[in-house]
Design an enzyme around this catalytic site. Structure first.
Site, short mmCIF file in Angstrom:
data_model
loop_
_atom_site.label_atom_id
_atom_site.label_comp_id
_atom_site.label_asym_id
_atom_site.label_seq_id
_atom_site.Cartn_x
_atom_site.Cartn_y
_atom_site.Cartn_z
N CYS A 35 36.35 12.90 47.11
CA CYS A 35 36.15 12.23 45.74
C CYS A 35 35.22 10.96 45.49
O CYS A 35 34.77 10.62 44.60
CB CYS A 35 37.74 11.88 45.36
N ASP A 37 35.65 8.23 46.82
CA ASP A 37 36.36 6.86 46.80
C ASP A 37 36.10 6.03 48.14
O ASP A 37 36.26 6.62 48.98
CB ASP A 37 37.81 6.96 46.35
N CYS A 60 39.68 5.29 42.22
CA CYS A 60 40.42 5.80 41.10
C CYS A 60 41.87 4.97 40.97
O CYS A 60 41.90 3.92 41.85
CB CYS A 60 41.03 7.21 41.35
N CYS A 104 45.01 9.41 48.13
CA CYS A 104 44.50 8.00 47.64
C CYS A 104 45.31 7.00 48.58
O CYS A 104 45.01 6.08 48.82
CB CYS A 104 44.77 7.76 46.25
#
Ligand code: FES
Length: 132
Positions: A35, A37, A60, A104
Protein backbone atom coordinates in the site's frame (compact mmCIF):
# COMPACT_ATOMS: atom_id res chain seq x y z
CA UNK A 1 -22.59 -2.75 10.52
CA UNK A 2 -20.23 0.13 9.99
CA UNK A 3 -16.92 -0.81 8.42
CA UNK A 4 -14.94 0.98 11.12
CA UNK A 5 -15.55 0.99 14.86
CA UNK A 6 -16.26 4.21 16.74
CA UNK A 7 -12.81 3.87 18.36
CA UNK A 8 -11.07 3.75 14.99
CA UNK A 9 -12.97 6.82 13.86
CA UNK A 10 -12.20 8.62 17.12
CA UNK A 11 -8.44 7.98 16.87
CA UNK A 12 -8.46 8.81 13.17
CA UNK A 13 -10.26 12.11 13.68
CA UNK A 14 -8.40 13.05 16.83
CA UNK A 15 -5.07 11.24 16.86
CA UNK A 16 -3.12 11.20 20.12
CA UNK A 17 0.64 11.86 20.16
CA UNK A 18 0.91 12.91 16.52
CA UNK A 19 4.08 14.72 15.53
CA UNK A 20 7.82 14.48 15.81
CA UNK A 21 10.08 14.22 18.86
CA UNK A 22 13.19 16.16 17.98
CA UNK A 23 15.22 14.73 20.87
CA UNK A 24 13.99 11.14 20.54
CA UNK A 25 16.18 8.39 22.01
CA UNK A 26 14.88 5.83 19.53
CA UNK A 27 13.19 6.10 16.15
CA UNK A 28 11.57 3.24 14.29
CA UNK A 29 10.12 3.10 10.82
CA UNK A 30 7.88 0.47 9.29
CA UNK A 31 6.33 0.40 5.86
CA UNK A 32 4.15 -1.78 3.75
CA UNK A 33 5.35 -2.12 0.19
CA UNK A 34 1.90 -3.08 -1.13
CA UNK A 35 0.00 0.00 0.00
CA UNK A 36 3.05 2.26 0.33
CA UNK A 37 2.09 3.48 3.80
CA UNK A 38 4.84 4.41 6.23
CA UNK A 39 4.79 4.79 10.00
CA UNK A 40 7.48 6.40 12.13
CA UNK A 41 7.57 6.11 15.92
CA UNK A 42 9.69 8.35 18.16
CA UNK A 43 10.49 7.26 21.72
CA UNK A 44 11.90 9.22 24.63
CA UNK A 45 13.23 6.77 27.21
CA UNK A 46 14.03 7.58 30.82
CA UNK A 47 15.23 4.85 33.17
CA UNK A 48 14.03 2.11 30.84
CA UNK A 49 10.53 3.61 30.65
CA UNK A 50 8.85 5.33 27.69
CA UNK A 51 8.47 8.85 29.04
CA UNK A 52 7.21 10.27 25.76
CA UNK A 53 6.20 8.96 22.36
CA UNK A 54 5.07 10.49 19.10
CA UNK A 55 4.27 9.24 15.65
CA UNK A 56 4.26 10.40 12.06
CA UNK A 57 2.21 8.24 9.75
CA UNK A 58 1.84 8.74 6.04
CA UNK A 59 -0.94 6.34 5.41
CA UNK A 60 -4.53 5.29 5.62
CA UNK A 61 -7.00 6.05 8.38
CA UNK A 62 -6.50 2.64 10.01
CA UNK A 63 -2.75 3.20 10.11
CA UNK A 64 -3.27 6.58 11.76
CA UNK A 65 -5.72 5.13 14.28
CA UNK A 66 -3.32 2.22 14.95
CA UNK A 67 -0.42 4.63 15.51
CA UNK A 68 -2.47 6.74 17.87
CA UNK A 69 -3.68 3.72 19.85
CA UNK A 70 -0.23 2.09 19.97
CA UNK A 71 1.39 5.25 21.33
CA UNK A 72 -1.28 5.46 24.03
CA UNK A 73 -0.69 1.81 24.93
CA UNK A 74 3.08 2.15 25.40
CA UNK A 75 3.30 5.56 27.03
CA UNK A 76 4.71 5.28 30.56
CA UNK A 77 5.51 1.59 30.11
CA UNK A 78 8.85 -0.16 30.70
CA UNK A 79 10.55 -1.47 27.56
CA UNK A 80 9.93 -5.11 28.51
CA UNK A 81 6.19 -4.38 28.42
CA UNK A 82 6.45 -2.24 25.31
CA UNK A 83 7.92 -5.20 23.44
CA UNK A 84 4.87 -7.26 24.29
CA UNK A 85 2.70 -5.00 22.16
CA UNK A 86 1.20 -7.01 19.33
CA UNK A 87 -0.75 -5.89 16.32
CA UNK A 88 -3.67 -7.99 17.58
CA UNK A 89 -3.66 -6.04 20.85
CA UNK A 90 -3.70 -2.75 18.93
CA UNK A 91 -6.54 -3.94 16.69
CA UNK A 92 -8.51 -5.22 19.70
CA UNK A 93 -8.03 -1.95 21.55
CA UNK A 94 -9.55 -0.26 18.50
CA UNK A 95 -12.53 -2.63 18.76
CA UNK A 96 -11.36 -4.41 15.65
CA UNK A 97 -10.23 -3.59 12.13
CA UNK A 98 -11.65 -4.96 8.89
CA UNK A 99 -9.62 -8.03 7.78
CA UNK A 100 -8.03 -6.24 4.84
CA UNK A 101 -6.91 -3.48 7.21
CA UNK A 102 -5.21 -5.67 9.80
CA UNK A 103 -1.84 -5.05 8.19
CA UNK A 104 -2.17 -1.40 9.23
CA UNK A 105 -1.89 -2.45 12.89
CA UNK A 106 1.15 -4.58 11.99
CA UNK A 107 2.97 -1.38 11.05
CA UNK A 108 2.44 -0.11 14.61
CA UNK A 109 3.94 -3.24 16.18
CA UNK A 110 6.88 -3.20 13.79
CA UNK A 111 7.60 0.52 14.13
CA UNK A 112 7.48 0.38 17.95
CA UNK A 113 9.85 -2.60 18.02
CA UNK A 114 12.19 -0.92 15.55
CA UNK A 115 12.26 2.21 17.74
CA UNK A 116 13.17 0.16 20.82
CA UNK A 117 15.89 -1.61 18.81
CA UNK A 118 17.22 1.76 17.63
CA UNK A 119 17.36 3.01 21.21
CA UNK A 120 19.20 -0.13 22.36
CA UNK A 121 21.70 0.03 19.49
CA UNK A 122 22.45 3.71 20.03
CA UNK A 123 22.88 3.36 23.77
CA UNK A 124 24.62 0.01 23.93
CA UNK A 125 21.72 -1.41 25.87
CA UNK A 126 20.79 -5.05 25.53
CA UNK A 127 17.52 -5.51 23.62
CA UNK A 128 15.11 -6.56 26.39
CA UNK A 129 13.79 -10.07 26.17
CA UNK A 130 10.08 -10.52 25.94
CA UNK A 131 8.52 -11.51 29.23
CA UNK A 132 6.90 -14.90 29.00
FE1 FES B 1 -1.65 -0.02 4.28
FE2 FES B 1 -3.41 0.94 5.97
S1 FES B 1 -3.74 0.43 3.87
S2 FES B 1 -1.30 0.71 6.28
Amino acid sequence: MALYSEKVMEHFRNPQNAGELADADGVGVAGNSKCGDIMKIYLKIDGGVVSDVKFETFGCGSAIASSSMATEMIKGKPLTEVLQLTNQAVAEALDGLPPHKLHCSVLAEEAVKAAVKDYCDKNNVEYPQKEK
